[in-house]
Design a protein around this motif. Structure first.
Motif, PDB file in Angstrom:
ATOM      1  N   GLU A   1       7.083   6.206   7.063  1.00  0.00           N
ATOM      2  CA  GLU A   1       6.267   5.596   6.012  1.00  0.00           C
ATOM      3  C   GLU A   1       6.731   4.175   5.675  1.00  0.00           C
ATOM      4  N   PHE A   2       8.038   3.970   5.614  1.00  0.00           N
ATOM      5  CA  PHE A   2       8.590   2.654   5.307  1.00  0.00           C
ATOM      6  C   PHE A   2       9.521   2.235   6.437  1.00  0.00           C
ATOM      7  N   ASP A   3       9.219   1.136   7.077  1.00  0.00           N
ATOM      8  CA  ASP A   3      10.036   0.608   8.160  1.00  0.00           C
ATOM      9  C   ASP A   3      10.989  -0.431   7.577  1.00  0.00           C
ATOM     10  N   LEU A   4      12.277  -0.178   7.680  1.00  0.00           N
ATOM     11  CA  LEU A   4      13.269  -1.050   7.071  1.00  0.00           C
ATOM     12  C   LEU A   4      13.146  -2.488   7.563  1.00  0.00           C
TER      13      LEU A   4
ATOM     14  N   LYS B   1       1.116   4.209  -2.919  1.00  0.00           N
ATOM     15  CA  LYS B   1       0.994   5.640  -2.614  1.00  0.00           C
ATOM     16  C   LYS B   1       2.211   6.415  -3.115  1.00  0.00           C
ATOM     17  N   LEU B   2       3.387   5.828  -2.971  1.00  0.00           N
ATOM     18  CA  LEU B   2       4.606   6.473  -3.454  1.00  0.00           C
ATOM     19  C   LEU B   2       4.571   6.601  -4.975  1.00  0.00           C
ATOM     20  N   VAL B   3       4.102   5.567  -5.652  1.00  0.00           N
ATOM     21  CA  VAL B   3       3.971   5.632  -7.105  1.00  0.00           C
ATOM     22  C   VAL B   3       2.970   6.719  -7.484  1.00  0.00           C
ATOM     23  N   GLN B   4       1.845   6.789  -6.775  1.00  0.00           N
ATOM     24  CA  GLN B   4       0.829   7.819  -7.064  1.00  0.00           C
ATOM     25  C   GLN B   4       1.429   9.219  -6.987  1.00  0.00           C
ATOM     26  N   ARG B   5       2.273   9.447  -5.995  1.00  0.00           N
ATOM     27  CA  ARG B   5       2.879  10.775  -5.827  1.00  0.00           C
ATOM     28  C   ARG B   5       3.857  11.109  -6.958  1.00  0.00           C
TER      29      ARG B   5
ATOM     30  N   ASN C   1      -1.251   1.078  -9.875  1.00  0.00           N
ATOM     31  CA  ASN C   1      -1.279  -0.186  -9.122  1.00  0.00           C
ATOM     32  C   ASN C   1      -0.326  -1.212  -9.712  1.00  0.00           C
ATOM     33  N   ILE C   2      -0.266  -1.281 -11.025  1.00  0.00           N
ATOM     34  CA  ILE C   2       0.655  -2.217 -11.683  1.00  0.00           C
ATOM     35  C   ILE C   2       2.095  -1.906 -11.291  1.00  0.00           C
ATOM     36  N   VAL C   3       2.464  -0.640 -11.335  1.00  0.00           N
ATOM     37  CA  VAL C   3       3.835  -0.254 -10.992  1.00  0.00           C
ATOM     38  C   VAL C   3       4.141  -0.646  -9.548  1.00  0.00           C
ATOM     39  N   GLY C   4       3.239  -0.327  -8.623  1.00  0.00           N
ATOM     40  CA  GLY C   4       3.455  -0.698  -7.221  1.00  0.00           C
ATOM     41  C   GLY C   4       3.585  -2.198  -7.035  1.00  0.00           C
TER      42      GLY C   4
ATOM     43  N   ASP D   1       0.829  -1.213   0.000  1.00  0.00           N
ATOM     44  CA  ASP D   1       0.000   0.000   0.000  1.00  0.00           C
ATOM     45  C   ASP D   1       0.862   1.261   0.000  1.00  0.00           C
ATOM     46  N   GLN D   2       1.930   1.252   0.781  1.00  0.00           N
ATOM     47  CA  GLN D   2       2.821   2.409   0.827  1.00  0.00           C
ATOM     48  C   GLN D   2       3.527   2.605  -0.517  1.00  0.00           C
TER      49      GLN D   2
END
Length: 160
Positions: free
Chosen positions: A119-122, A7-11, A33-36, A3-4
């Motif tokens: 946003e992203f937890d390693l 959202k990053l792709v959308q931005r 969605n495909i890219v994500g 999901d994150q």
């Protein structure tokens, strides 16, 4: 994580997808969605294959371009899906993916490395990508495995 990523792709999709006349407007959301999904699946496949060195180099920020085999595979997956689902030429699909994927991946890696960016937890990313058997090795490579060869301050991210 998926999901994150979406959202990053959308931005980042404004010029490459949303304002791209080659991709009909009704497919913009599906294209994002495909890219994500392709980024997530591509990274996950590398973890399952045991390509810990490739993933480690990628998350260190090394060679996040189309010349990187992991990025190249993701670009190829996006190109194939765009061409088949949207009926655009493989050349146009490759152009879109070749610009968008490295841009998104650079931001993704930078966010994963930034202890102040929640946003992203390693640690979660590594679990998603490394698989149960490989996660210890992957974390060891990021933290240096006690040999000082890791990412230095990234070891502190695991408390995030």
């Amino acid at each position: 994580m998926l999901d994150q990523l979406i959202k990053l792709v959308q931005r980042n999709a404004e010029n490459d997808i949303n304002n791209n006349s080659a991709i009909p407007d009704q497919y913009n959301k599906e294209a994002v969605n495909i890219v994500g999904h392709e980024i997530f699946t591509g990274l996950q496949n590398e973890g399952k294959k045991g390509n810990l060195t490739g993933l480690t180099d990628l998350f260190k920020g090394n060679n996040i371009t189309g010349n990187n085999p992991i990025i190249s595979a993701i670009i190829s997956g996006v190109t194939t899906k765009f061409a088949s689902k949207f009926g655009i030429s493989p050349q146009i699909a490759t152009q879109v993916a070749s610009v968008l994927i490295p841009k998104v991946m650079n931001q993704f890696v930078n966010k994963a490395k930034d202890p102040n960016d929640k946003e992203f937890d390693l640690q979660d990313i590594l679990k998603d990508l490394g698989g149960a058997g490989n996660i210890g090795n992957l974390i060891g490579q990021f933290t240096g495995g006690g040999k000082g060869g890791g990412l230095g301050s990234l070891g502190g991210l695991f408390g995030k």
